[in-house]
Write a protein that holds these residues in place. Sequence first.
Motif, PDB file in Angstrom:
ATOM      1  N   HIS A 173      37.863  34.984  35.853  1.00 40.10           N
ATOM      2  CA  HIS A 173      36.670  34.338  35.307  1.00 40.10           C
ATOM      3  C   HIS A 173      35.732  35.357  34.665  1.00 40.10           C
ATOM      4  O   HIS A 173      34.507  35.174  34.679  1.00 40.10           O
ATOM      5  CB  HIS A 173      35.955  33.571  36.414  1.00 40.10           C
ATOM      6  CG  HIS A 173      36.830  32.619  37.159  1.00 40.10           C
ATOM      7  ND1 HIS A 173      37.290  31.440  36.611  1.00 40.10           N
ATOM      8  CD2 HIS A 173      37.362  32.687  38.406  1.00 40.10           C
ATOM      9  CE1 HIS A 173      38.056  30.815  37.487  1.00 40.10           C
ATOM     10  NE2 HIS A 173      38.115  31.546  38.577  1.00 40.10           N
ATOM     11  N   GLN A 176      33.189  33.962  32.000  1.00 40.98           N
ATOM     12  CA  GLN A 176      32.088  33.175  32.553  1.00 40.98           C
ATOM     13  C   GLN A 176      31.085  34.042  33.292  1.00 40.98           C
ATOM     14  O   GLN A 176      29.868  33.853  33.177  1.00 40.98           O
ATOM     15  CB  GLN A 176      32.624  32.107  33.519  1.00 40.98           C
ATOM     16  CG  GLN A 176      33.534  31.065  32.877  1.00 40.98           C
ATOM     17  CD  GLN A 176      35.005  31.385  33.107  1.00 40.98           C
ATOM     18  OE1 GLN A 176      35.484  32.431  32.687  1.00 40.98           O
ATOM     19  NE2 GLN A 176      35.713  30.495  33.791  1.00 40.98           N
ATOM     20  N   ARG A 179      29.046  36.141  30.818  1.00 42.29           N
ATOM     21  CA  ARG A 179      28.076  35.274  30.123  1.00 42.29           C
ATOM     22  C   ARG A 179      26.893  34.955  31.032  1.00 42.29           C
ATOM     23  O   ARG A 179      25.733  34.978  30.610  1.00 42.29           O
ATOM     24  CB  ARG A 179      28.788  33.989  29.682  1.00 42.29           C
ATOM     25  CG  ARG A 179      28.005  33.159  28.675  1.00 42.29           C
ATOM     26  CD  ARG A 179      28.862  32.002  28.176  1.00 42.29           C
ATOM     27  NE  ARG A 179      30.165  32.452  27.720  1.00 42.29           N
ATOM     28  CZ  ARG A 179      31.327  32.114  28.279  1.00 42.29           C
ATOM     29  NH1 ARG A 179      31.345  31.298  29.337  1.00 42.29           N
ATOM     30  NH2 ARG A 179      32.467  32.568  27.795  1.00 42.29           N
ATOM     31  N   SER A 203      28.674  30.969  38.622  1.00 43.97           N
ATOM     32  CA  SER A 203      29.355  30.967  37.321  1.00 43.97           C
ATOM     33  C   SER A 203      30.851  30.677  37.406  1.00 43.97           C
ATOM     34  O   SER A 203      31.500  30.510  36.374  1.00 43.97           O
ATOM     35  CB  SER A 203      29.147  32.315  36.632  1.00 43.97           C
ATOM     36  OG  SER A 203      29.721  33.365  37.386  1.00 43.97           O
TER      37      SER A 203
END
Length: 329
Positions: A173, A176, A179, A203
């Motif tokens: 991940h 994600q 971000r 997240s």
Amino acid sequence: MFPTLPRALATLLDMTYTHIPVLAGELIDVTDPRPGETAVDCTFGGGGHARLVAERIGPAGTLIGIDRDPAAEDRFAELSAELPCQTRFIRGDFVSALEQLQEEQLAADLVYVDLGMSSMQVDTWARGFSYAYDAPLDMRMDPEQELTAREIVGTWDERRLARLLREYGDERHAGQIARAIVRTRGRGELATTHELVDVIKASVPIHAPFASGHPARRTFQALRIAVNDELAQLDAALPLAWDLLRKRGRFAAISFHSLEDRAVKRFLAARARGCICPPDLPVCGCGREPEGELLTRRAVAPTAGEIAANPRARSAHLRAARKLEEAAE
């Protein structure tokens, strides 16, 4: 919130630290230290492996400890009076220390590295290595260096963060999480470990925290590797350690994740490889001969008993090789 702590105070606050060396018996069995030999411990840490090696090399032997962490230097000072051999400590990363020993023309019988974090670093909460304690985002093995995890989390762009988490943490991940970090720091600086953990948990998919341990584990690993430049250090140290060995000298490495283990495996396999000519050539044209022989055909892993006693040993792997005599000898 978390002022810089004097070293003595940080040590007093570290009430959970108990050093349990990983694969210690296996290291001794594979490398077989002998009385009177010279051994170089490239990552002294808490000194668990060093103590066992010192007992084997005895009063005529010499143990050289290397570590960039001042806490390890303090530990060496405490332990050296108890060790039954001659001792010396070099404060610094193992690349610069091995270069120094090479310049001194030292010939070692045994060189070994115990990669990753030491128990002292994990359990000293103020160092910020663990997601289990709320502490400053630091993660420096050498507290005198400038780069910290806080700087990486606070200044690297989203693409660079995602690549870091993917390559050094094998984080599925990564996009994600990167971000979310960038979005969150737009509202205020991420300064502590638990602030980062909260961002990571929020997240990733709901099921992810239960898939493979703590959801922040891979992110923290990636940050620690980047802060301390661990993989570049390892790549530079491997040939230095090998060159430091006298003939019949042994090198061993204990690694804790696949990136480290892969680097060690490839390096030792290259030392043990002979002819590299295409198999269809009737006569060898390269003239290459092996420099070493593998002492571990495959990585040595901890036993179930060791993992039960010390869960941090779960991912450990030991690899070792012996330097061969020259062909002319």
